[in-house]
Design a protein around this motif. Structure first.
Motif, short mmCIF file in Angstrom:
data_model
loop_
_atom_site.label_atom_id
_atom_site.label_comp_id
_atom_site.label_asym_id
_atom_site.label_seq_id
_atom_site.Cartn_x
_atom_site.Cartn_y
_atom_site.Cartn_z
N GLU A 106 0.79 -1.27 -0.07
CA GLU A 106 -0.03 0.06 -0.08
C GLU A 106 0.91 1.25 -0.17
N GLN A 107 2.09 1.25 -0.23
CA GLN A 107 2.97 2.28 0.33
C GLN A 107 3.42 2.72 -1.29
N ILE A 108 3.49 4.12 -1.23
CA ILE A 108 4.04 5.06 -2.37
C ILE A 108 5.43 4.56 -2.38
N ILE A 109 5.81 4.17 -3.90
CA ILE A 109 7.23 4.08 -4.11
C ILE A 109 7.76 5.53 -4.57
N VAL A 110 8.54 6.16 -3.71
CA VAL A 110 9.21 7.46 -4.11
C VAL A 110 10.56 7.53 -4.54
N VAL A 111 10.60 8.28 -5.80
CA VAL A 111 11.83 8.32 -6.27
C VAL A 111 12.22 9.77 -6.79
N HIS A 112 13.18 10.27 -5.93
CA HIS A 112 13.68 11.54 -6.08
C HIS A 112 14.89 11.70 -6.96
N PHE A 113 14.71 12.59 -8.04
CA PHE A 113 15.66 12.37 -9.02
C PHE A 113 16.12 13.89 -9.46
N GLU A 114 17.36 14.10 -9.29
CA GLU A 114 17.74 15.59 -9.77
C GLU A 114 18.42 15.56 -10.98
N PRO A 115 17.73 16.15 -12.04
CA PRO A 115 18.32 15.93 -13.53
C PRO A 115 19.38 16.92 -13.77
N TRP A 116 19.72 18.03 -12.82
CA TRP A 116 20.77 18.99 -13.06
C TRP A 116 22.02 18.55 -12.72
N THR A 149 24.74 16.51 -17.14
CA THR A 149 25.01 17.50 -18.13
C THR A 149 24.63 16.98 -19.75
N ASP A 150 24.88 15.64 -19.47
CA ASP A 150 24.45 14.90 -21.16
C ASP A 150 23.27 14.47 -21.04
N THR A 151 22.24 14.61 -22.30
CA THR A 151 21.05 14.24 -22.28
C THR A 151 20.87 12.64 -22.38
N ASN A 152 21.97 12.15 -22.88
CA ASN A 152 21.85 10.71 -22.86
C ASN A 152 22.09 10.20 -21.61
N GLN A 153 23.13 10.74 -20.94
CA GLN A 153 23.19 10.23 -19.43
C GLN A 153 21.98 10.55 -18.57
N LEU A 154 21.41 11.64 -18.77
CA LEU A 154 20.29 11.92 -18.04
C LEU A 154 19.00 10.93 -18.24
N LEU A 155 18.87 10.36 -19.57
CA LEU A 155 17.72 9.49 -19.63
C LEU A 155 18.06 8.16 -18.76
N THR A 156 19.58 7.54 -19.31
CA THR A 156 19.99 6.61 -18.53
C THR A 156 19.82 6.48 -17.04
N GLN A 157 20.39 7.58 -16.41
CA GLN A 157 20.35 7.80 -14.98
C GLN A 157 18.97 7.79 -14.46
N PHE A 158 17.88 8.34 -15.18
CA PHE A 158 16.46 8.41 -14.75
C PHE A 158 16.21 6.99 -14.64
N PHE A 159 16.37 6.11 -15.53
CA PHE A 159 15.73 4.80 -15.54
C PHE A 159 16.71 4.00 -14.54
N LEU A 196 11.12 15.65 -9.57
CA LEU A 196 12.20 15.96 -10.39
C LEU A 196 12.36 17.37 -9.82
N ASP A 197 13.53 17.74 -9.18
CA ASP A 197 13.71 18.96 -8.42
C ASP A 197 14.76 19.86 -9.28
N ASP A 198 14.68 21.08 -9.21
CA ASP A 198 15.72 22.13 -9.76
C ASP A 198 15.59 21.89 -11.19
N ILE A 199 14.46 21.70 -11.88
CA ILE A 199 14.52 21.56 -13.24
C ILE A 199 14.92 22.93 -13.89
N LEU A 226 6.25 15.15 -9.68
CA LEU A 226 6.16 16.22 -9.11
C LEU A 226 7.28 17.02 -9.63
N LEU A 227 7.09 18.18 -10.36
CA LEU A 227 8.01 18.77 -11.28
C LEU A 227 8.26 20.10 -10.31
N VAL A 228 9.48 20.46 -9.83
CA VAL A 228 9.63 21.66 -9.42
C VAL A 228 10.59 22.69 -9.76
N PHE A 229 10.34 23.75 -9.99
CA PHE A 229 10.99 24.78 -10.91
C PHE A 229 10.41 26.27 -10.71
#
Length: 288
Positions: free
Chosen positions: A72-82, A85-95, A183-186, A213-216
């Motif tokens: 019943e718990q929410i699975i929380v994923v806190h990701f800081e995209p900043w 710096t590389d968009t491919n790395q951003l995608l890979t690290q997100f997953f 996703l913080d500090d977009i 939750l997009l924070v910006f």
């Protein structure tokens, strides 16, 4: 004495009476019950305490569901995209981040979802077809030629991006947990990366039972998105954000109290430093 502008991590550190807002936000996120992707925007200027509010909100969510069974718990994923710096790395690290949160759970079904997310990410790594402004783009693999050759020997299903995404969607739909991705500090990203993040959540990572939750800073993001929607970033943002939330301004009495607490501390640490009545009067007029 030096004072850091780091974000606070818990409600016990809150000196600006933001914990009430954070608790309300936490309850809102926990009680959202959308079977589809749902996107919440948390807007605030630089220095408005966005990350502090996020930290207090996540702490409150953790407290709210600490007594709930894992199913019943929410699975929380806190990701800081900043951080990437590389968009491919951003995608890979997100997953990678997403998959790790599922795989560290004791539930076998959640582990399978983590593995499916890894295969989905691998499919993109072989041939990244990312929906972007105007037309899809194909980018070279991040691996060397030899390693790429080995991965290409896998079955066609494992290289089929859409098929891997369908598998992730199927597994997520069949399980009971909801997912909250923060996703913080977009606004700290480049304009290109800001657009990339929005493409990510509206297409590549559009998953069921998932709340983003997009924070910006809204003005910065609207400016970055203006090339997406015929020069109108505001229209694009309104289509993506289903629940916009503006961080309230800091109350002047709270700000004044913090200022004078700090001044009292400075006086205690440096008793030889004096303030004339004019100094105190100026500070009072500025802060009240």
């Amino acid at each position: 004495m030096f004072y850091s502008d780091r974000a606070i991590g818990s409600q016990s550190e809150d000196k600006l009476n933001r914990s009430g807002f954070a608790k309300l936000l936490a309850k809102t996120l926990v009680n959202l019950n959308s079977e589809d992707t749902f996107t919440v925007g948390l807007f605030g200027k630089w220095g408005s305490g966005k990350t502090s509010i996020v930290n207090m909100t996540l702490s409150e969510i953790d407290s709210m569901q600490s007594q709930k069974p894992e199913g019943e718990q929410i699975i929380v994923v806190h990701f800081e995209p900043w951080n990437f710096t590389d968009t491919n790395q951003l995608l890979t690290q997100f997953f990678v981040r997403l998959a790790n949160e599922f795989q560290k759970k004791s539930d076998e079904n959640l582990t399978k979802i983590g593995q499916a997310l890894e295969r989905y990410s691998d499919a993109f790594s072989l041939l990244e077809l990312i929906p972007t402004v105007g037309a899809p783009i194909a980018t070279a693999s991040k691996w060397g030629v030899n390693l790429l050759g080995k991965k290409m020997q896998r079955g066609l299903d494992e290289r089929d991006v859409l098929k891997q995404k369908d598998q992730v969607i199927k597994l997520l739909s069949e399980q009971s947990n909801r997912i909250l991705v923060v996703l913080d500090d977009i606004d700290r990203l480049s304009n290109e990366q800001i657009r990339y993040v929005f493409q990510l959540i509206t297409s590549v990572a559009r998953f069921p039972k998932t709340t983003y939750l997009l924070v910006f800073d809204k003005e910065i993001v609207v400016e970055a998105l203006k090339d997406v929607q015929s020069g109108n970033g505001q229209d694009y943002l309104e289509k993506v954000i289903q629940m916009p939330i503006q961080i309230p301004d800091i109350r002047r009495p709270d700000l004044r109290n913090v200022l004078f607490d700090q001044l009292d501390q400075i006086k205690a640490d440096f008793p030889d430093v004096g303030f004339s009545p004019d100094h105190w009067r100026y500070l009072f007029e500025v802060c009240v």
